[in-house]
Motif scaffolding. Sequence first.
Motif, mmCIF file in Angstrom:
data_model
loop_
_atom_site.group_PDB
_atom_site.id
_atom_site.type_symbol
_atom_site.label_atom_id
_atom_site.label_comp_id
_atom_site.label_asym_id
_atom_site.label_seq_id
_atom_site.Cartn_x
_atom_site.Cartn_y
_atom_site.Cartn_z
ATOM 1 N N LYS A 1 0.857 -1.180 0.000
ATOM 2 C CA LYS A 1 0.000 0.000 0.000
ATOM 3 C C LYS A 1 0.900 1.239 0.000
ATOM 4 O O LYS A 1 1.832 1.342 0.789
ATOM 5 C CB LYS A 1 -0.886 0.022 1.236
ATOM 6 N N LEU A 2 0.600 2.160 -0.919
ATOM 7 C CA LEU A 2 1.424 3.364 -1.045
ATOM 8 C C LEU A 2 0.804 4.534 -0.285
ATOM 9 O O LEU A 2 -0.388 4.836 -0.443
ATOM 10 C CB LEU A 2 1.581 3.756 -2.520
ATOM 11 N N PHE A 3 1.615 5.174 0.527
ATOM 12 C CA PHE A 3 1.235 6.415 1.199
ATOM 13 C C PHE A 3 2.288 7.451 0.816
ATOM 14 O O PHE A 3 3.483 7.268 1.100
ATOM 15 C CB PHE A 3 1.173 6.228 2.719
ATOM 16 N N VAL A 4 1.832 8.509 0.160
ATOM 17 C CA VAL A 4 2.782 9.419 -0.489
ATOM 18 C C VAL A 4 2.563 10.858 -0.021
ATOM 19 O O VAL A 4 1.427 11.342 0.048
ATOM 20 C CB VAL A 4 2.646 9.345 -2.031
ATOM 21 N N ARG A 5 3.670 11.516 0.267
ATOM 22 C CA ARG A 5 3.654 12.945 0.620
ATOM 23 C C ARG A 5 3.576 13.763 -0.665
ATOM 24 O O ARG A 5 4.387 13.595 -1.573
ATOM 25 C CB ARG A 5 4.922 13.288 1.389
ATOM 26 N N HIS B 1 0.703 18.829 -7.300
ATOM 27 C CA HIS B 1 1.486 17.599 -7.157
ATOM 28 C C HIS B 1 0.578 16.430 -6.759
ATOM 29 O O HIS B 1 0.757 15.298 -7.237
ATOM 30 C CB HIS B 1 2.589 17.800 -6.116
ATOM 31 N N ALA B 2 -0.417 16.702 -5.907
ATOM 32 C CA ALA B 2 -1.347 15.649 -5.497
ATOM 33 C C ALA B 2 -2.124 15.107 -6.696
ATOM 34 O O ALA B 2 -2.314 13.892 -6.840
ATOM 35 C CB ALA B 2 -2.311 16.189 -4.439
ATOM 36 N N LEU B 3 -2.569 16.017 -7.577
ATOM 37 C CA LEU B 3 -3.290 15.585 -8.773
ATOM 38 C C LEU B 3 -2.385 14.757 -9.682
ATOM 39 O O LEU B 3 -2.821 13.763 -10.275
ATOM 40 C CB LEU B 3 -3.828 16.811 -9.530
ATOM 41 N N ASP B 4 -1.109 15.138 -9.783
ATOM 42 C CA ASP B 4 -0.159 14.382 -10.589
ATOM 43 C C ASP B 4 0.040 12.972 -10.027
ATOM 44 O O ASP B 4 0.082 11.988 -10.781
ATOM 45 C CB ASP B 4 1.179 15.125 -10.626
ATOM 46 N N VAL C 1 -1.790 6.813 -7.265
ATOM 47 C CA VAL C 1 -1.912 6.969 -5.806
ATOM 48 C C VAL C 1 -3.348 7.353 -5.486
ATOM 49 O O VAL C 1 -3.875 8.339 -6.015
ATOM 50 C CB VAL C 1 -0.946 8.055 -5.282
ATOM 51 N N ARG C 2 -3.982 6.568 -4.618
ATOM 52 C CA ARG C 2 -5.409 6.786 -4.356
ATOM 53 C C ARG C 2 -5.665 8.068 -3.587
ATOM 54 O O ARG C 2 -6.552 8.847 -3.931
ATOM 55 C CB ARG C 2 -5.969 5.595 -3.573
ATOM 56 N N ALA C 3 -4.895 8.313 -2.551
ATOM 57 C CA ALA C 3 -5.144 9.493 -1.710
ATOM 58 C C ALA C 3 -3.813 10.046 -1.200
ATOM 59 O O ALA C 3 -3.387 9.728 -0.088
ATOM 60 C CB ALA C 3 -6.058 9.143 -0.540
ATOM 61 N N PRO C 4 -3.133 10.878 -1.986
ATOM 62 C CA PRO C 4 -1.882 11.475 -1.521
ATOM 63 C C PRO C 4 -2.127 12.454 -0.358
ATOM 64 O O PRO C 4 -3.217 13.019 -0.242
ATOM 65 C CB PRO C 4 -1.356 12.208 -2.760
ATOM 66 N N PHE C 5 -1.122 12.623 0.448
ATOM 67 C CA PHE C 5 -1.250 13.486 1.630
ATOM 68 C C PHE C 5 -0.481 14.792 1.386
ATOM 69 O O PHE C 5 0.753 14.799 1.320
ATOM 70 C CB PHE C 5 -0.685 12.772 2.865
ATOM 71 N N ARG C 6 -1.248 15.872 1.243
ATOM 72 C CA ARG C 6 -0.603 17.177 1.075
ATOM 73 C C ARG C 6 0.031 17.605 2.390
ATOM 74 O O ARG C 6 -0.609 17.582 3.439
ATOM 75 C CB ARG C 6 -1.635 18.207 0.613
ATOM 76 N N GLU C 7 1.297 18.026 2.339
ATOM 77 C CA GLU C 7 2.081 18.205 3.560
ATOM 78 C C GLU C 7 1.575 19.322 4.470
ATOM 79 O O GLU C 7 1.828 19.300 5.671
ATOM 80 C CB GLU C 7 3.548 18.449 3.204
ATOM 81 N N THR C 8 0.843 20.293 3.925
ATOM 82 C CA THR C 8 0.376 21.403 4.773
ATOM 83 C C THR C 8 -1.128 21.396 5.018
ATOM 84 O O THR C 8 -1.635 22.236 5.756
ATOM 85 C CB THR C 8 0.759 22.758 4.144
ATOM 86 N N PHE C 9 -1.845 20.443 4.404
ATOM 87 C CA PHE C 9 -3.308 20.508 4.439
ATOM 88 C C PHE C 9 -3.874 20.299 5.843
ATOM 89 O O PHE C 9 -4.619 21.128 6.375
ATOM 90 C CB PHE C 9 -3.885 19.477 3.465
ATOM 91 N N ASP C 10 -3.526 19.172 6.476
ATOM 92 C CA ASP C 10 -4.082 18.883 7.801
ATOM 93 C C ASP C 10 -3.610 19.872 8.857
ATOM 94 O O ASP C 10 -4.368 20.238 9.762
ATOM 95 C CB ASP C 10 -3.718 17.454 8.220
ATOM 96 N N SER C 11 -2.356 20.325 8.748
ATOM 97 C CA SER C 11 -1.874 21.306 9.728
ATOM 98 C C SER C 11 -2.609 22.633 9.564
ATOM 99 O O SER C 11 -2.901 23.316 10.541
ATOM 100 C CB SER C 11 -0.363 21.514 9.570
#
Length: 624
Positions: free
Chosen positions: A504-508, A514-517, A523-533
């Motif tokens: 299972k891939l988990f990608v920053r 970059h997430a759309l790319d 990648v099913r659900a990339p994690f944007r590095e500043t979104f949750d913060s």
Amino acid sequence: MAEPTALGATASTLVFLGAAVAAVPLLRFLGLSAVLGYLLAGVVIGPSVLGIFREPEVLRSIAELGIVMFLFVIGLELKPSKLLSMKRDIIGLGLAQVVIAMAPLLVLLKMGGLAGAGLFSVAFAFALSATAIALQVLGERGAMSTIYGQKSFAILLFQDMAIVPFIALMPLLAGPIEPGGGGKAMVKHLPEIAMAIGALVALVLAGRYLLNPFFRLLARTDAREVMTAAALLVVLGSAELMHHVGLSAALGAFIAGLMLAESNFRHQLEADIEPFRGLLLGLFFMSVGMGIDIAIVKANLALVLGGTFAILGLKVVLNYLLLRVGKLCISDAARAAVLLATVGEFAFVIVPLAETYGMISEQNGSLLTAVAALTMFFGPVLIKALEPFLVWLEKRRAKTETIEEDFSDAEGEVLVIGFGRYGQVVNQMFLAAEKNVTVIDRNIDRIRAAGKFGFKVYYGDGRRLDVLRAAGAENAAVIAICVDDREAASTIVEMAVRAFPQAKLFVRAYDRVHALDLMERGVRAPFRETFDSALSFGREALIGLGVPEDEAEEVRLDVKKRDIQRLMRQRDEGLLGGSDLLHGVTVTPEPLVEPKRKGRDISASPRPDSRGSADLEGVTGASS
């Protein structure tokens, strides 16, 4: 040419400002230090070229307030606890630097014709470094917090403290000491010594117990100009107190700043002092430039230039060797060595005093002053010239210095690629859950730093398929891609999707684009590095505004849900997809083709018009 008094205060100020505005930007555009610009401006407007100002010594006494304010600001940026932690460097490195530099300087200056007390005094003055130049360069580079910046500052601080007792001892060095007179001389100066110690204690106590209440009281008036006046009062008052008892004015300002380092008013004071500090420090460097007597330099060109480069070269070599013994790396030791090579500002105090006490002749005094000023002139050039070489050397060492790729004991169920600020936090989550983790990174310094904290990080480039296989990616249940390079992350994703389908891939993701790319690459659900913060930040800010916690949490979840929906629509519809999901945005549809004519309401009653039938065609435009 006109004397300074003939110009008047306004005209003199205009000359200084004009010279600074002309010279400093020019030197900065050439990539050189602003200090060199001020020195060059001083040479031009001084007695040797245009002759607009003929008494730089008078100006220097005013301009030295720039150094006073500079050290006050440095004191504000330090905490007493931090200063105590530097005591080993201040006393050890500082004392060693002065002693090691003085020894060969005594030989060199003796060859130049000096002897006795004059020889010792000038050697001490030339062993010191230019505090103002060093701190200015460190500030321009943002290097004050680096290892070489801290070591350099510790040495400079010791030098500033050493100048105080030395100047106090100069009258004793000047006169012949009769048998048994040394003890009497010491007894004679005991009152002055006691007064100096008492002033230091009084300044420390006042800074600790009086300054904070004083500024708190003034803050209640809500008058900014009063706070500025109070800041100047503290700086100049502490400096004058130390000067009055025979100590360094700069040392007094530094102590005052140090006592206010943990004050609530620290940043306000720094902001109030900054404009005065910068201008007066520039004026000091200009006065040094004015002090360079071109006539004396021309008449003794070989001696002056030879002495200048000999002193610079000697101090660079000795400083470098000392700092290497102090365990600085090659590049840091070289930077600090060159930074500390220039002769210090106090040479312009000690050399005239040596003349006054009859230790050296007036001719020698002029030559020594010219040498000291020229070291301050060529020092910044040397600092600038050295930097490209050190950058090249560091890059070359980084290429040649490698760590062997050894994954013999790598058998984690989780593979983390990248151990930067993001990967370290992710790794903590896995370790807290007691998962077996393999971490790879290609930054050698980062791997070594991790090793100091007990973390096992393997060296390897995650963009290479063979490295991923060797690191156990074929058996990993999860691959966490945490690198901070978006192109590298995309490359790793392409390989992992194709070669390791079981994981299972988990990608920053760096940002939304970059997430759309990454989503396009599988990648099913990339994690944007500043979104949750950012969501957490907004939630806490709403609570700070008085919004109930449950309501703030609902807002956070709503914004997150909408954003994820918008991301999915952007994947299918393009970057503008899902704009209607944004709060506070009204989407206005635009026609696909720009109308050729302005539209008109055809339901309105027609008016007599002289236009032809051609003008009435298509009145509703292309939007109908």
